[in-house]
Design a protein around this motif. Structure first.
Motif, PDB file in Angstrom:
ATOM      1  N   VAL A   1       0.920  -1.373   0.069  1.00 27.70           N
ATOM      2  CA  VAL A   1      -0.100   0.151  -0.205  1.00 27.70           C
ATOM      3  C   VAL A   1       0.900   1.352   0.061  1.00 27.70           C
ATOM      4  O   VAL A   1       1.614   1.597   0.805  1.00 27.70           O
TER       5      VAL A   1
ATOM      6  N   LYS B   1       0.064   4.499  -0.822  1.00 23.11           N
ATOM      7  CA  LYS B   1      -0.524   5.913  -0.547  1.00 23.11           C
ATOM      8  C   LYS B   1       0.468   6.777   0.373  1.00 23.11           C
ATOM      9  O   LYS B   1       1.152   6.247   1.320  1.00 23.11           O
TER      10      LYS B   1
ATOM     11  N   ASN C   1      -5.358   4.298  -1.860  1.00 23.63           N
ATOM     12  CA  ASN C   1      -6.882   4.761  -1.459  1.00 23.63           C
ATOM     13  C   ASN C   1      -7.437   5.964  -2.006  1.00 23.63           C
ATOM     14  O   ASN C   1      -8.681   5.952  -1.819  1.00 23.63           O
TER      15      ASN C   1
ATOM     16  N   ILE D   1      -8.259   0.668  -2.813  1.00 25.09           N
ATOM     17  CA  ILE D   1      -8.843   0.000  -1.479  1.00 25.09           C
ATOM     18  C   ILE D   1      -9.528   0.933  -0.708  1.00 25.09           C
ATOM     19  O   ILE D   1      -9.895   0.662   0.502  1.00 25.09           O
TER      20      ILE D   1
ATOM     21  N   MET E   1     -13.466  -7.726   1.436  1.00 27.87           N
ATOM     22  CA  MET E   1     -12.197  -6.986   1.947  1.00 27.87           C
ATOM     23  C   MET E   1     -13.099  -6.254   3.279  1.00 27.87           C
ATOM     24  O   MET E   1     -14.119  -6.338   3.352  1.00 27.87           O
TER      25      MET E   1
ATOM     26  N   MET F   1     -11.785  -3.989   6.785  1.00 30.83           N
ATOM     27  CA  MET F   1     -10.678  -3.208   7.919  1.00 30.83           C
ATOM     28  C   MET F   1     -11.238  -3.734   9.380  1.00 30.83           C
ATOM     29  O   MET F   1     -12.310  -3.382   9.560  1.00 30.83           O
TER      30      MET F   1
ATOM     31  N   MET G   1      -3.469  -5.640   7.934  1.00 27.50           N
ATOM     32  CA  MET G   1      -2.870  -4.695   7.513  1.00 27.50           C
ATOM     33  C   MET G   1      -1.436  -4.704   8.365  1.00 27.50           C
ATOM     34  O   MET G   1      -1.215  -5.586   9.027  1.00 27.50           O
ATOM     35  N   SER G   2      -0.651  -3.819   8.457  1.00 24.63           N
ATOM     36  CA  SER G   2       0.613  -3.732   9.083  1.00 24.63           C
ATOM     37  C   SER G   2       0.542  -4.397  10.360  1.00 24.63           C
ATOM     38  O   SER G   2       1.082  -5.129  11.152  1.00 24.63           O
TER      39      SER G   2
ATOM     40  N   ARG H   1      -2.778  -6.507   3.172  1.00 28.96           N
ATOM     41  CA  ARG H   1      -2.725  -5.113   2.572  1.00 28.96           C
ATOM     42  C   ARG H   1      -1.555  -4.009   3.445  1.00 28.96           C
ATOM     43  O   ARG H   1      -2.060  -3.856   4.470  1.00 28.96           O
ATOM     44  N   ILE H   2      -0.277  -4.071   2.934  1.00 28.47           N
ATOM     45  CA  ILE H   2       0.669  -3.437   4.070  1.00 28.47           C
ATOM     46  C   ILE H   2       1.255  -2.317   3.474  1.00 28.47           C
ATOM     47  O   ILE H   2       1.881  -2.201   2.414  1.00 28.47           O
ATOM     48  N   GLY H   3       1.247  -1.304   4.362  1.00 28.16           N
ATOM     49  CA  GLY H   3       1.697   0.140   3.906  1.00 28.16           C
ATOM     50  C   GLY H   3       3.046   0.395   4.856  1.00 28.16           C
ATOM     51  O   GLY H   3       4.302   0.165   4.338  1.00 28.16           O
ATOM     52  N   ASN H   4       2.570   0.835   6.017  1.00 26.01           N
ATOM     53  CA  ASN H   4       3.664   1.304   6.998  1.00 26.01           C
ATOM     54  C   ASN H   4       4.875   0.283   6.953  1.00 26.01           C
ATOM     55  O   ASN H   4       6.172   0.721   6.888  1.00 26.01           O
TER      56      ASN H   4
ATOM     57  N   ARG I   1       3.527   7.305   7.265  1.00 29.03           N
ATOM     58  CA  ARG I   1       3.006   8.163   6.359  1.00 29.03           C
ATOM     59  C   ARG I   1       2.934   9.471   6.853  1.00 29.03           C
ATOM     60  O   ARG I   1       2.537   9.674   8.074  1.00 29.03           O
TER      61      ARG I   1
HETATM   62  C1  PLP Z   1      -4.007   2.380   4.357  1.00 30.14           C
HETATM   63  C2  PLP Z   1      -4.583   1.252   4.367  1.00 30.14           C
HETATM   64  C3  PLP Z   1      -3.939  -0.196   4.577  1.00 30.14           C
HETATM   65  C4  PLP Z   1      -2.323  -0.230   4.980  1.00 30.14           C
HETATM   66  O1  PLP Z   1      -2.474   0.350   6.198  1.00 30.14           O
HETATM   67  P1  PLP Z   1      -0.912   0.167   7.189  1.00 30.14           P
HETATM   68  O2  PLP Z   1      -1.440   0.206   8.451  1.00 30.14           O
HETATM   69  O3  PLP Z   1       0.064   1.113   6.516  1.00 30.14           O
HETATM   70  O4  PLP Z   1      -0.363  -1.262   6.770  1.00 30.14           O
HETATM   71  C5  PLP Z   1      -4.620  -1.211   4.320  1.00 30.14           C
HETATM   72  N1  PLP Z   1      -5.896  -1.241   3.831  1.00 30.14           N
HETATM   73  C6  PLP Z   1      -6.432  -0.087   3.695  1.00 30.14           C
HETATM   74  C7  PLP Z   1      -7.815   0.109   3.338  1.00 30.14           C
HETATM   75  C8  PLP Z   1      -5.812   1.348   4.001  1.00 30.14           C
HETATM   76  O5  PLP Z   1      -6.409   2.440   3.684  1.00 30.14           O
END
Ligand code: PLP
Length: 234
Positions: free
Chosen positions: A32, A34, A55, A79, A163, A165, A205-206, A221-224, A230
């Motif tokens: 991810v 963003k 997103n 997402i 999907m 959260m 997620m993370s 779905r992994i960002g951080n 961010r």
């Molecule tokens: C930002 C986001 C993520 C990733 O989150 P992290 O905590 O950075 O891993 C996953 N899913 C959705 C829908 C997001 O908006």
């Protein structure tokens, strides 16, 4: 750093698959990106990453339009909650829209993909935790959407999964129950709609992906953990 982080996260996903008796490579990593620049995405691609999530449509479009030209095999998943006036751009760049949460959004995706002569995969976003705002408001509305597709009204849309959260909490059991709800819903819907092949459970997620893998996630779905924190002030 992106390359090192990716390697670490992938190793940990493979380790969790083993630990929780999941088949090897049954969990896909969606990176991810963003709030992170195209240069970070390119670094991840160079390191072998193939699937990305964004997103916000405008940000995704500006970042990925040039990237997809150079790397047509890269897959972008939208997402985030999606306004109907952003659907056209989303359909131009995305392989998958994971945040389908209402009938009028589905209608607009079908309309835009028909114009583009493109088939798109969708996941249905489900509200499974108390404090989350996004996702279908009711299962009745989901059923209405699935009936609509089943009856041949959305030929450019391929339903692939679900999907969610999890709630933002330290309570692991609350998080787990959210993932269990999604899995049960997928199984129920698969039984009700044998005409679809719901192979995807996008959850984790993370902060909670290990629990998600334990509960059957097929995509985290992994960002951080890959790109770093961010900076929302940008
Ligand atoms: C930002 C986001 C993520 C990733 O989150 P992290 O905590 O950075 O891993 C996953 N899913 C959705 C829908 C997001 O908006």
């Amino acid at each position: 750093m992106v390359k090192e982080n990716l390697t670490k996260v992938l190793e940990d996903i493979r380790k969790s698959e083993k630990e929780f008796n999941r088949a090897e490579k049954s969990v896909r990593l969606l990176a991810v990106s963003k709030f992170h620049p195209a240069s970070d995405v390119l670094e991840a691609i160079k390191a072998g990453q193939h699937c990305f999530g964004e997103n916000r449509v405008q940000e995704a479009y500006d970042k990925f339009f040039p990237i997809l030209k150079e790397h047509p095999d890269v897959e972008l998943h939208i997402i985030g909650s999606l306004q109907t006036n952003k659907v056209k751009k989303a359909c131009e760049i995305a392989s998958v829209i994971e945040s389908v949460d209402r009938m009028n959004l589905l209608l607009e995706i079908e309309k835009q993909c028909a114009k583009l002569n493109k088939k798109i995969q969708v996941y249905f976003e489900i509200h499974t935790g108390e404090d989350s705002k996004s996702g279908f408001k009711s299962i009745d509305e989901l059923v209405e959407v699935l009936d609509f597709i089943k009856n041949g009204n959305a030929p450019h849309i391929e339903p692939k999964g679900f999907m969610t959260m999890a709630p933002f909490t330290d309570d692991k059991e609350l998080i787990r129950s959210s993932f269990m709800k999604l899995k049960k819903l997928k199984n129920d819907m698969q039984e009700k709609y044998p005409c679809f092949s719901f192979s995807e459970l996008s959850m984790g997620m993370s902060s909670d992906y290990r629990i998600a893998i334990q509960e059957g996630s097929t995509q985290v779905r992994i960002g951080n953990s890959i790109f770093g924190e961010r900076n929302y002030s940008k």
